[in-house]
Structure formats: C-alpha cells, structure tokens
Design a protein around this motif. Structure first.
Motif, short mmCIF file in Angstrom:
data_model
loop_
_atom_site.label_atom_id
_atom_site.label_comp_id
_atom_site.label_asym_id
_atom_site.label_seq_id
_atom_site.Cartn_x
_atom_site.Cartn_y
_atom_site.Cartn_z
N UNK A 49 40.39 34.08 51.04
CA UNK A 49 39.90 32.96 51.82
C UNK A 49 39.98 33.10 53.33
N UNK A 50 40.68 34.10 53.83
CA UNK A 50 40.86 34.26 55.27
C UNK A 50 39.53 34.57 55.98
N UNK A 51 38.72 35.44 55.40
CA UNK A 51 37.45 35.81 56.04
C UNK A 51 36.48 34.64 56.03
N UNK A 52 36.48 33.86 54.96
CA UNK A 52 35.63 32.66 54.92
C UNK A 52 36.05 31.70 56.02
N UNK A 53 37.35 31.53 56.21
CA UNK A 53 37.84 30.63 57.26
C UNK A 53 37.42 31.13 58.65
N UNK A 54 37.50 32.44 58.87
CA UNK A 54 37.06 33.01 60.14
C UNK A 54 35.57 32.77 60.35
N UNK A 55 34.77 32.95 59.29
CA UNK A 55 33.32 32.71 59.38
C UNK A 55 33.03 31.25 59.75
N UNK A 56 33.80 30.34 59.18
CA UNK A 56 33.62 28.92 59.49
C UNK A 56 33.98 28.62 60.95
N UNK A 57 35.03 29.25 61.46
CA UNK A 57 35.42 29.05 62.86
C UNK A 57 34.33 29.56 63.79
N UNK A 71 44.08 37.36 60.96
CA UNK A 71 43.86 36.76 59.66
C UNK A 71 45.05 35.92 59.27
N UNK A 72 45.03 35.48 58.06
CA UNK A 72 46.13 34.69 57.55
C UNK A 72 46.61 35.31 56.25
N UNK A 73 47.90 35.33 56.08
CA UNK A 73 48.48 35.85 54.85
C UNK A 73 49.27 34.73 54.19
N UNK A 74 48.70 34.21 53.13
CA UNK A 74 49.39 33.20 52.35
C UNK A 74 49.95 33.91 51.13
N UNK A 75 51.22 34.29 51.22
CA UNK A 75 51.81 35.10 50.16
C UNK A 75 51.73 34.43 48.79
N UNK A 98 48.06 35.74 61.82
CA UNK A 98 47.31 34.55 62.20
C UNK A 98 46.03 35.01 62.90
N UNK A 99 45.09 34.09 62.98
CA UNK A 99 43.88 34.39 63.73
C UNK A 99 44.21 34.48 65.20
N UNK A 100 43.55 35.37 65.90
CA UNK A 100 43.77 35.55 67.32
C UNK A 100 42.63 34.84 68.06
N UNK A 101 42.95 33.64 68.57
CA UNK A 101 41.94 32.81 69.22
C UNK A 101 41.23 33.53 70.36
N UNK A 102 41.95 34.32 71.12
CA UNK A 102 41.31 35.04 72.23
C UNK A 102 40.28 36.04 71.72
N UNK A 103 40.55 36.68 70.59
CA UNK A 103 39.59 37.63 70.02
C UNK A 103 38.36 36.89 69.47
#
Length: 165
Positions: A12-20, A113-117, A145-150
């Motif tokens: 789900x991390x890449x989907x969340x990045x795409x949404x952002x 990204x995000x790592x939800x163990x 975590x996502x890097x807002x600056x990137x």
C-alpha cells in the motif's frame, strides 16, 4: 495536460505515494498496474511508480516500461519508487528501467515509504525483523517514512512555469 499515474503496490505504500502526487498535481487519474485501461493514449503525461524489493522494482512495472518504450517516449514521463533506502535510488533506477526511458524522463525520485510491520507477510516479515533487530543492536534506528522534500521536488519537476501537469 492530462496525467496518468500507473503504480504497483504490495503493501500500500506506493499507492499512498501516488495519491499524494495526484493531490499535489491535480487532474490526475490513478491506475493500478493490474487494472489498466485498454489505452493510455489520451494522457499527455505518464508517471510510473513501484515499490523496491531487494533492489528490484515490481515485475509488472518493469515489464510495462520495457514493453511500452516507443509509446512512453512520445509522452512526458516520470518515475518514482518507494523504498527503505532512498540513498540507493540511482542503482535502483539504472538496474530496472531502460536507459532511454531514464534519459527521456522529466523526473525520477525515490520518495521513501512506509513500513507497517504488522502488514508484512511471510519472508518479508522475517527479513524486516532480522534487519531491524541487527541494526538496533548496532545502535542504528531505521525510520521509514515519505520524504516530503523529495515528493515536492518531484512534483516541481513535473510542473512548467507554475502550470500543473
């Protein structure tokens, strides 16, 4: 300019990045790589996003990029990846994306990204536990975590003179 963000995601991390990214750019349509329309011809800009697992981008994203080189070279193009070690982004891109696409791309970025163990399964859970335990013993603390600056820099590269993609 119409933009399609095509992504693959495992947890789900890449989907969340795409949404952002879509929220920041506006006028974007999101497509899971497994639910693509028959054609992306109507889009002026194509953004491809993938997670990185053991240095390798998701297989369907790699196959799409390789199989659609001619088409992608006719569009504004960008790539983003979600990974635990964004400092290795050049290696990840160079080893997984054809060089002509990388040269054509308006932007390429590792966004963290995000790592939800608790969402990890099988071998992924075991490896994450081993890496985090080993690094903890060495006094290294990993935060994912996502890097807002990137993300902001990536979006800025895709906008022309203040005009959104």
């Amino acid at each position: 300019m119409k933009t399609a963000i095509v992504y693959a995601t495992k947890y789900g991390s890449t989907k969340k990045a795409a949404e952002i990214i879509a929220e920041k750019l506006g006028d974007c349509t999101l497509f899971d790589i497994h639910a693509l329309p028959e054609s992306l011809e109507a889009y002026d800009c194509i953004i491809l996003g993938s997670p990185v697992h053991m240095g390798v981008l998701q297989r369907d994203i790699r196959a799409f990029a390789l199989g659609q080189i001619r088409f992608l070279l006719t569009k504004k193009l960008a790539f983003f990846i979600c990974c635990a070690f964004p400092e290795n982004e050049a290696t990840y891109f160079n080893n997984n994306i054809p060089s002509q696409l990388l040269q054509h791309a308006a932007a390429c970025a590792a966004l963290g990204g995000e790592l939800e163990r608790n969402r990890l399964k099988g071998m992924d859970r075991l490896v994450a536990r081993m890496v985090l335990k080993a690094d903890h013993a060495k006094g290294i603390l990993h935060t994912f975590s996502f890097q807002d600056d990137k993300i902001n820099a990536f979006v800025d590269k895709l906008t022309d003179a203040g005009e959104t993609v």
